[in-house]
Design an enzyme around this catalytic site. Structure first.
Site, PDB file in Angstrom:
ATOM      1  N   CYS A   1       0.793  -1.212   0.119  1.00 60.42           N
ATOM      2  CA  CYS A   1      -0.167   0.051  -0.087  1.00 60.42           C
ATOM      3  C   CYS A   1       0.824   1.351   0.125  1.00 60.42           C
ATOM      4  O   CYS A   1       0.743   2.111  -0.789  1.00 60.42           O
ATOM      5  CB  CYS A   1      -0.865  -0.017   1.098  1.00 60.42           C
ATOM      6  SG  CYS A   1      -0.267   0.234   2.867  1.00 60.42           S
TER       7      CYS A   1
ATOM      8  N   HIS B   1      -2.482   1.197   7.116  1.00 63.04           N
ATOM      9  CA  HIS B   1      -2.926   0.924   5.601  1.00 63.04           C
ATOM     10  C   HIS B   1      -3.050   2.386   5.028  1.00 63.04           C
ATOM     11  O   HIS B   1      -3.334   3.560   5.780  1.00 63.04           O
ATOM     12  CB  HIS B   1      -4.313   0.233   5.430  1.00 63.04           C
ATOM     13  CG  HIS B   1      -4.496   0.043   3.861  1.00 63.04           C
ATOM     14  ND1 HIS B   1      -3.793  -1.057   3.204  1.00 63.04           N
ATOM     15  CD2 HIS B   1      -5.401   0.552   2.783  1.00 63.04           C
ATOM     16  CE1 HIS B   1      -4.240  -1.246   1.756  1.00 63.04           C
ATOM     17  NE2 HIS B   1      -5.057  -0.291   1.813  1.00 63.04           N
TER      18      HIS B   1
ATOM     19  N   HIS C   1      -5.858   2.187  -4.181  1.00 59.33           N
ATOM     20  CA  HIS C   1      -4.976   1.651  -3.078  1.00 59.33           C
ATOM     21  C   HIS C   1      -4.486   0.059  -3.607  1.00 59.33           C
ATOM     22  O   HIS C   1      -4.975  -0.618  -4.561  1.00 59.33           O
ATOM     23  CB  HIS C   1      -5.538   1.380  -1.709  1.00 59.33           C
ATOM     24  CG  HIS C   1      -6.476   0.491  -1.684  1.00 59.33           C
ATOM     25  ND1 HIS C   1      -6.860  -0.186  -0.467  1.00 59.33           N
ATOM     26  CD2 HIS C   1      -7.687  -0.197  -2.491  1.00 59.33           C
ATOM     27  CE1 HIS C   1      -7.956  -1.042  -0.675  1.00 59.33           C
ATOM     28  NE2 HIS C   1      -8.460  -0.894  -1.868  1.00 59.33           N
TER      29      HIS C   1
END
Length: 334
Positions: free
Chosen positions: A247, A295, A307
């Protein structure tokens, strides 16, 4: 128009069949797998941060090694100069100035030589002072290098521990999935999409996007173009492209492509980049998710973000509110 739905799920909820008595429901399995991957994401951030710090410490050690080598060369030069001065003084006989004057046939020549001698002694004192300082600097460089080596080794230990945790969590999640039949795996994906859809819908119902109208800067637009061009590439923990990403690897590389070097991990992105109110969000801004900032995604506009989700998934577009938002940060704050 804000993104509200997941593929094939717009406006409908998916109900999984009831499990057998004593067995876990597919929804329970989904949540367990999701939590394992989230923990793997947290460990991935720790691994990436340790790797970044390891690189920094290595660079510092290389720099110190160059300074030590230069210092040792300088000491050799200074010792040679000091030795030459000592030999010159020895050739003068080492007699006191009064004795040399008494023995000199030409007092004027002696006084001129004495002046040069004083200058030489002053220069010699300067050489010795510089020699002492250079030796002290070398001792400090060596001490600093030792400290950097110790930090380097500590970071390597952290990396190995994080790597094991990542691999253990991913293995546990994959084992859970491997026990499912093909039909159950398909339902699991639908449940995952339904959970994201419901979270996005609830987020939008709060009016979160009501005042979000910011336009991307030129750099932000470049970052978005890079990130969206990676759609379809697989998530791989620790990866920074070009064929796969995690990510924060995706967001850091996207902004590097836009001309800005930002921190490598989502936690450091949260810590070091300016925080932005949700209402001021614009394309290119980074959305940090979960309480532990494990994240990150990039806002692309219309309530959506791009993402790299987790192992087993590819870079994709999702609802910006499909996971719990911790903060929004801006790489090109101005």
């Amino acid at each position: 128009m804000a993104i509200l739905s997941a593929p094939g799920l717009a406006g409908t909820a998916f109900a999984a069949p009831e499990p057998a008595p004593g067995a876990k429901s597919l929804e329970q399995v989904r949540k367990e797998i999701e939590e394992l991957y989230r923990q793997a994401g947290t460990a991935t951030d720790a691994y990436n941060q340790a790797e970044t710090e390891t690189r920094r410490q290595s660079d510092q050690i290389v720099s110190l090694a160059k300074q030590i080598a230069a210092g040792q060369d300088r000491i050799t030069v200074l010792k040679n100069r000091a030795g030459a001065a000592a030999r010159a003084q020895y050739r003068s006989g080492g007699l006191p100035p009064g004795a040399q004057l008494a023995m000199s046939r030409d007092p004027g020549q002696f006084l001129d030589g004495a002046d040069r001698l004083r200058q030489g002694e002053k220069a010699t004192a300067g050489v010795l002072s510089e020699l002492n300082k250079t030796q002290a600097d070398l001792q400090q460089y060596a001490k600093d290098a030792t400290a950097h080596w110790q930090t380097l080794e500590a970071n390597r230990v952290k990396q190995e521990a994080a790597k094991k945790q990542i691999e253990d969590k991913i293995k546990a999640a994959e084992e859970l999935e491997s026990k499912l039949e093909a039909e159950e795996k398909a339902r699991l994906l639908q449940l995952e999409q339904e959970a994201q859809y419901q979270a996005q819908k609830a987020w939008l119902n709060t009016g979160a996007l009501k005042d979000v109208k910011g336009a991307a800067t030129e750099a932000g637009a470049q970052a978005v173009r890079f990130a969206t061009a990676q759609i379809g590439k697989p998530y791989v923990w620790g990866a920074e492209g070009p064929d796969s990403f995690d990510c924060s690897g995706l967001t850091s590389k996207a902004w590097l492509a836009a001309g800005r070097n930002i921190p490598r991990t989502s936690q450091e992105q949260l810590r070091l980049l300016p925080k932005i109110a949700l209402k001021d969000m614009r394309p290119g801004d980074l959305i940090i998710y979960f309480d532990d900032a494990s994240h990150v995604g990039m806002y692309v506009g219309d309530g959506a973000m791009v993402h790299a989700p987790r192992p087993g998934r590819n870079v994709t577009i999702a609802g910006a509110g499909s996971m719990p938002i911790k903060a929004v940060v801006r790489p090109d704050a101005r």
